[in-house]
Design a protein around this motif. Structure first.
Motif, short mmCIF file in Angstrom:
data_model
loop_
_atom_site.label_atom_id
_atom_site.label_comp_id
_atom_site.label_asym_id
_atom_site.label_seq_id
_atom_site.Cartn_x
_atom_site.Cartn_y
_atom_site.Cartn_z
N ARG A 30 0.84 -1.18 0.00
CA ARG A 30 0.00 0.00 0.00
C ARG A 30 0.89 1.24 0.00
N ILE A 31 0.51 2.22 -0.78
CA ILE A 31 1.21 3.50 -0.79
C ILE A 31 0.56 4.39 0.24
N ARG A 32 1.40 4.95 1.12
CA ARG A 32 0.88 5.73 2.24
C ARG A 32 0.01 6.88 1.72
N GLY A 33 -1.15 7.02 2.38
CA GLY A 33 -2.07 8.10 2.02
C GLY A 33 -3.10 7.69 0.97
N GLN A 34 -2.99 6.49 0.42
CA GLN A 34 -3.93 6.02 -0.60
C GLN A 34 -4.94 5.05 0.01
N MET A 35 -6.20 5.21 -0.32
CA MET A 35 -7.25 4.35 0.20
C MET A 35 -7.34 3.03 -0.55
N ASN A 36 -6.93 3.03 -1.84
CA ASN A 36 -7.09 1.85 -2.69
C ASN A 36 -5.77 1.14 -2.90
N ALA A 37 -5.88 -0.12 -3.31
CA ALA A 37 -4.69 -0.89 -3.63
C ALA A 37 -4.05 -0.34 -4.90
N PRO A 38 -2.73 -0.48 -5.05
CA PRO A 38 -2.08 0.01 -6.27
C PRO A 38 -2.45 -0.87 -7.46
N LYS A 86 3.88 6.95 -7.35
CA LYS A 86 3.12 7.32 -6.16
C LYS A 86 2.25 8.55 -6.39
N SER A 87 2.73 9.48 -7.20
CA SER A 87 2.02 10.74 -7.37
C SER A 87 0.88 10.59 -8.38
N ALA A 88 -0.18 11.38 -8.16
CA ALA A 88 -1.33 11.33 -9.07
C ALA A 88 -0.95 11.80 -10.46
N ALA A 89 -0.01 12.74 -10.57
CA ALA A 89 0.38 13.27 -11.88
C ALA A 89 1.00 12.19 -12.75
N ASN A 90 1.83 11.32 -12.15
CA ASN A 90 2.50 10.28 -12.93
C ASN A 90 1.58 9.10 -13.24
N SER A 91 0.66 8.78 -12.32
CA SER A 91 -0.18 7.60 -12.52
C SER A 91 -1.47 7.91 -13.25
N ALA A 92 -1.75 9.18 -13.52
CA ALA A 92 -3.03 9.56 -14.11
C ALA A 92 -3.26 8.93 -15.47
N GLY A 144 -2.11 4.39 -6.91
CA GLY A 144 -0.73 4.35 -7.36
C GLY A 144 -0.48 3.18 -8.30
N VAL A 145 0.75 3.04 -8.77
CA VAL A 145 1.12 1.99 -9.74
C VAL A 145 2.43 1.35 -9.31
N ILE A 146 2.46 0.03 -9.35
CA ILE A 146 3.71 -0.73 -9.19
C ILE A 146 3.90 -1.51 -10.48
N ALA A 147 4.88 -1.11 -11.29
CA ALA A 147 5.12 -1.70 -12.62
C ALA A 147 6.37 -2.55 -12.59
N LEU A 148 6.24 -3.82 -12.93
CA LEU A 148 7.35 -4.76 -12.97
C LEU A 148 7.68 -5.09 -14.42
N LEU A 194 2.55 -5.92 -15.12
CA LEU A 194 3.62 -6.82 -15.49
C LEU A 194 3.89 -6.65 -16.98
N ASP A 195 5.03 -6.06 -17.31
CA ASP A 195 5.35 -5.73 -18.70
C ASP A 195 4.23 -4.92 -19.34
N GLY A 196 3.68 -4.01 -18.55
CA GLY A 196 2.67 -3.09 -19.06
C GLY A 196 1.26 -3.59 -18.97
N MET A 197 1.05 -4.85 -18.54
CA MET A 197 -0.28 -5.42 -18.48
C MET A 197 -0.74 -5.52 -17.04
N PRO A 198 -1.97 -5.08 -16.74
CA PRO A 198 -2.49 -5.19 -15.37
C PRO A 198 -2.61 -6.66 -14.95
N VAL A 199 -2.16 -6.96 -13.74
CA VAL A 199 -2.28 -8.30 -13.17
C VAL A 199 -2.77 -8.16 -11.73
N SER A 200 -3.27 -9.26 -11.19
CA SER A 200 -3.74 -9.23 -9.80
C SER A 200 -2.57 -9.37 -8.85
N GLU A 201 -2.82 -9.01 -7.62
CA GLU A 201 -1.78 -9.09 -6.59
C GLU A 201 -1.35 -10.53 -6.38
N SER A 202 -2.30 -11.45 -6.44
CA SER A 202 -1.97 -12.86 -6.22
C SER A 202 -1.13 -13.43 -7.36
#
Length: 819
Positions: A654-662, A691-697, A706-710, A666-674
């Protein structure tokens, strides 16, 4: 040979010669061209007719418009082979869309619904239905239907005595008046409210009365006139309010032809009369066209001072409008006449209930039987609407499926009270229909353009399925020809499809079949496989139909005074349920079977949409996680990123200050946490954290946490950085609109029943009541709580193009009353 026989032969011989000369073989050149061009237009261009059946004619905010659409071949009235996608738009008075549906048409029929917003303003609205293919023939071919949305302040408009300016026009039968030849002259008087009852007299330019006249129906009528050489004529017209106006008749031509069509006493033939004011005999051609096909042609020879009469069997033509044309031997048009052929071949539909009167919340069993005109059973399906007679008022002469398909769709402009012309019990309807066709313009095609072989320009492709389209251009907006576009679902890069771009750089992915919206990734390369300096531009389907050029009077105004309040009260209890549709799609699951799906081995390198990340962690900076979960490797590596255990080898970030999960990529494709727990951390080349709204918008609402990109190590080299939003984009593709099922409560004792009053104005709606091989169908439903009478309307069309409708009523005597 005696003198009597000789005189008989001398008398009869000229008559026989004249008859032989009257009918000769039609000229082969332009007639064959006309037939061939009509065949091409009918079979290859194949225009369509579209129609909507609604559960009722007006609504309240928050109610649902239940509808059934038809997409039919205009000539045969069979299900269209061109289009399986039907668009239905609800437009407000400012021609802005309130709701737009995309419906899947199967065998020419589609069901749909529009949930009206609870805060929708009261007023007049318009439903428009069309296909992409129909756009090639002009928006005047679209189906338009005015509906009214009632509100708390809705009041009936008193149109009695409100006349406005009268538009009065004359229409000589065939097209022209000719000096010395008697013609039937039709007329039409209308104002903004519709047809105006009139009477009057025709005077010549010397003030002598020639003929009196009065309208027969809705301001339409006719009279006989033989214009004299050099004379001008004027009509004095009076309304029932006593208003008088003067209108000049068209000037008669000094020479020319008249064309007249009358029904014979046997009612199975038309008598066609052709007269000409000419100085020399002339060969002419009479043709009869119906449903975009040449059904009749005859070459005749007209003598000066003679009227040529002959009969034509109605059975030569299918039911519908017939267009008779009189032309010279070279194809030059001289006169035209529209007439209606009624072969009495529509379906016979009967509706019966097991009782005539029911109690409140009582079970109703209804049977529908469909037969053709010979009494044979017909297997097809019908739209069935059951509404409250006290609160839902239908116009008794309103538009029906039959009236639209056989009449109004072939005529220009608005046709008032079209159902009147098909009321079997009305003896004057045939004459009224004849006056309508004498005064209403033909819209199907232009005579001269058809002979010349001028066909509509095809700008819009036919749609048998859904497509995702766009263009591949350079950064200077030049089209990229021969490039490749690649598409896959945003969260499933293992399967994808490709297509080539054309000369304009356009590409199309066809064969989609899904409901709702999906996020797809589309990327492009040029013919040499390069991606830099390219841009993918997706087509956004934002077409808005224009307002019709004709004004449609709102007939509901005179019916709402006594129903509006009660209707709105009942609407608050309208019941409906939504079928949940979970969009767990795979690419194979949303494509038709004929579309090739390619595998991961052909996949291109990973990508990223964002320009800048807040934190970038390379492989050698990642700690080895004892659990093997890559999320654990991030623990303590990024300020503001919290990582905690949720189970065995399971971790959550979790990114501090965010209510939702990031959002995990994975290589640009959304995947689940599991999913990340199954990825070896040694396959990850770097991790980027936004982390910032400007970059993840750029990733939209899904990245609100937020976004965690692997990025995995797919090649020996690090993937090259690319500019986002250019050659690769995420596009939200729109599929078919979700279709809900009408909710009809069961008061059978076994199902829990609501204690709330059941005051539904639409008691039952079913767009697909299917008759079996015996032509029968049975439906069951339950009555509501009002003591009232319900009206039942069923409409449909057989697969071979025969429309039909049936109606009945039944009563309900409820103990709960109507309060």
């Amino acid at each position: 040979m005696n003198n009597r026989k000789l005189n008989y032969i001398k008398y009869i011989l000229p008559v026989l010669l004249l008859a032989m000369l009257a009918f000769v073989r039609p000229p082969a050149d332009w007639l064959q061209k006309l037939k061939a061009n009509l065949d091409t237009y009918r079979t290859q261009y194949a225009p369509e007719k579209v129609y909507l059946i609604l559960d009722k004619p007006y609504y309240a905010p928050g109610q649902t418009i239940w509808l059934k659409g038809f997409v039919l071949d205009a000539a045969s009235l069979h299900p269209s082979a061109k289009s399986n996608v039907l668009y239905v738009d609800l437009m407000n008075a400012d021609n802005q869309p309130v709701e737009q549906l995309t419906l899947k048409a199967e065998k020419g029929k589609a069901a749909g619904d529009i949930q009206l917003p609870t805060d929708l303003s009261a007023g007049n609205y318009r439903l428009v239905a069309y296909t992409q293919w129909l756009r090639n023939f002009g928006e005047e071919t679209f189906f338009n239907k005015e509906i009214k949305i009632l509100g708390a302040n809705t009041a009936a408009t008193n149109t009695t005595g409100v006349a406005g300016k009268i538009d009065f026009q004359f229409f000589p039968e065939g097209g022209d008046l000719v000096e010395g030849l008697t013609s039937r002259v039709a007329f039409k008087a209308v104002n903004s409210s519709g047809g105006v009852a009139v009477n009057g007299s025709v005077f010549d330019d010397k003030g002598q009365k020639v003929v009196d006249f009065a309208d027969a129906h809705l301001g339409m009528g006719g009279f006989e006139l033989q214009p004299q050489a050099g004379r001008r004529y004027v009509a004095q017209v009076r309304t029932k309010e006593g208003k008088i106006g003067q209108y000049a008749l068209p000037a008669a031509k000094p020479a020319g032809y008249t064309l007249r069509v009358d029904e014979t006493n046997e009612n199975t033939y038309w008598q066609i009369s052709v007269a000409g004011k000419i100085t020399q005999p002339e060969s002419l051609v009479v043709t009869g066209i119906s449903r975009d096909a040449l059904h009749y042609s005859e070459n005749i020879r007209i003598q000066p001072g003679h009227t040529f009469k002959f009969t034509v069997a109605k059975a030569k033509f299918p039911t519908g409008i017939v267009r008779f044309n009189l032309a010279r031997a070279n194809g030059e048009p001289l006169a035209e006449r529209l007439i209606f052929a009624d072969n009495q071949d529509d379906l016979n539909v009967t509706l019966t209930t097991d009782k005539k009167t029911y109690a409140g919340r009582d079970k109703v069993t209804m049977q529908l039987v469909a037969q053709d005109k010979k009494g044979r059973p017909v297997a097809t399906d019908f739209a069935l609407a059951i509404t409250e007679t006290e609160l839902v008022k239908y116009h008794k002469n309103g538009l029906s499926l039959k009236a639209h398909l056989l009449l109004t769709s072939d005529l220009r402009g608005y046709v008032e009270q079209p159902g009147y012309y098909f009321a079997e019990s009305n003896p004057s309807r045939k004459q009224a229909l004849d006056y309508l066709l004498l005064t209403q313009g033909w819209r199907r095609f232009n005579w001269q353009e058809t002979i010349a072989g001028t066909f509509p320009t095809i700008k819009y492709p036919n749609e048998t399925d859904l497509s995702i389209t766009g263009k591949l251009v350079t950064n200077k907006n030049k089209p990229v020809e021969g490039g490749e576009a690649l598409l896959y679902l945003q969260d499933q890069h293992q399967a994808f499809i490709t297509t080539e771009t054309d000369q304009q750089g356009a590409f199309a992915f066809n064969g989609f079949d899904f409901t709702g919206t999906i996020d797809v990734v589309v990327q492009g390369t040029d013919a040499d496989g390069r991606r830099d300096r390219l841009r993918v531009k997706m087509d956004e389907k934002n077409f808005v139909p224009q307002t019709p050029t004709f004004t449609v009077p709102n007939w509901t105004d005179g019916l709402l005074a006594s129903t509006s309040k009660d209707f709105l009260l009942a609407s608050n209890h309208q019941l409906a349920s939504v079928d949940q549709n979970l969009n767990n799609y795979t690419l194979r699951g949303i494509l038709l079977s004929a579309v090739e799906v390619k595998g991961e081995k052909d996949m291109v390198q990973p990508f990223q949409l964002h320009d800048k990340a807040d934190v970038v962690i390379k492989r050698n900076e990642l700690a080895i996680a004892p659990s093997g979960n890559i999320i654990e490797s991030l623990q303590g590596r990024v300020a503001g990123l919290q990582v905690y255990r949720t189970g065995q080898n399971q971790f959550r970030a979790r990114i501090r200050g965010q209510m939702n999960a990031p959002l995990y990529l994975l290589d640009g494709m959304p995947v689940s946490e599991s999913t990340l727990s199954s990825i070896s951390q040694f396959d990850v080349s770097r991790v980027e954290i936004l982390k910032s709204a400007a970059n993840s918008a750029i990733y939209g609402g899904r990245a609100s946490g937020g976004v965690i990109a692997l990025f995995t190590n797919r090649t020996n080299d690090e993937p090259a950085e690319v500019k986002p939003g250019t050659y690769i984009i995420i596009h939200q593709a729109k599929g078919y609109s979700k279709v809900r099922e009408f909710y009809s409560p069961k008061y059978d004792g076994a199902t829990p029943a609501s204690n709330e009053p059941d005051l539904r104005t639409t008691l039952y709606w079913n767009p697909r009541v299917k008759t079996d091989a015996q032509g029968k169908a049975t439906v069951t439903f339950y009555t509501a709580d009002r003591t009232t009478t319900y009206q039942v309307l069923a409409e449909g069309i057989s697969d071979d193009g025969q429309p039909g409708s049936g109606a009945t009523t039944f009563g309900v005597n409820s103990k709960k009353g109507n309060s």
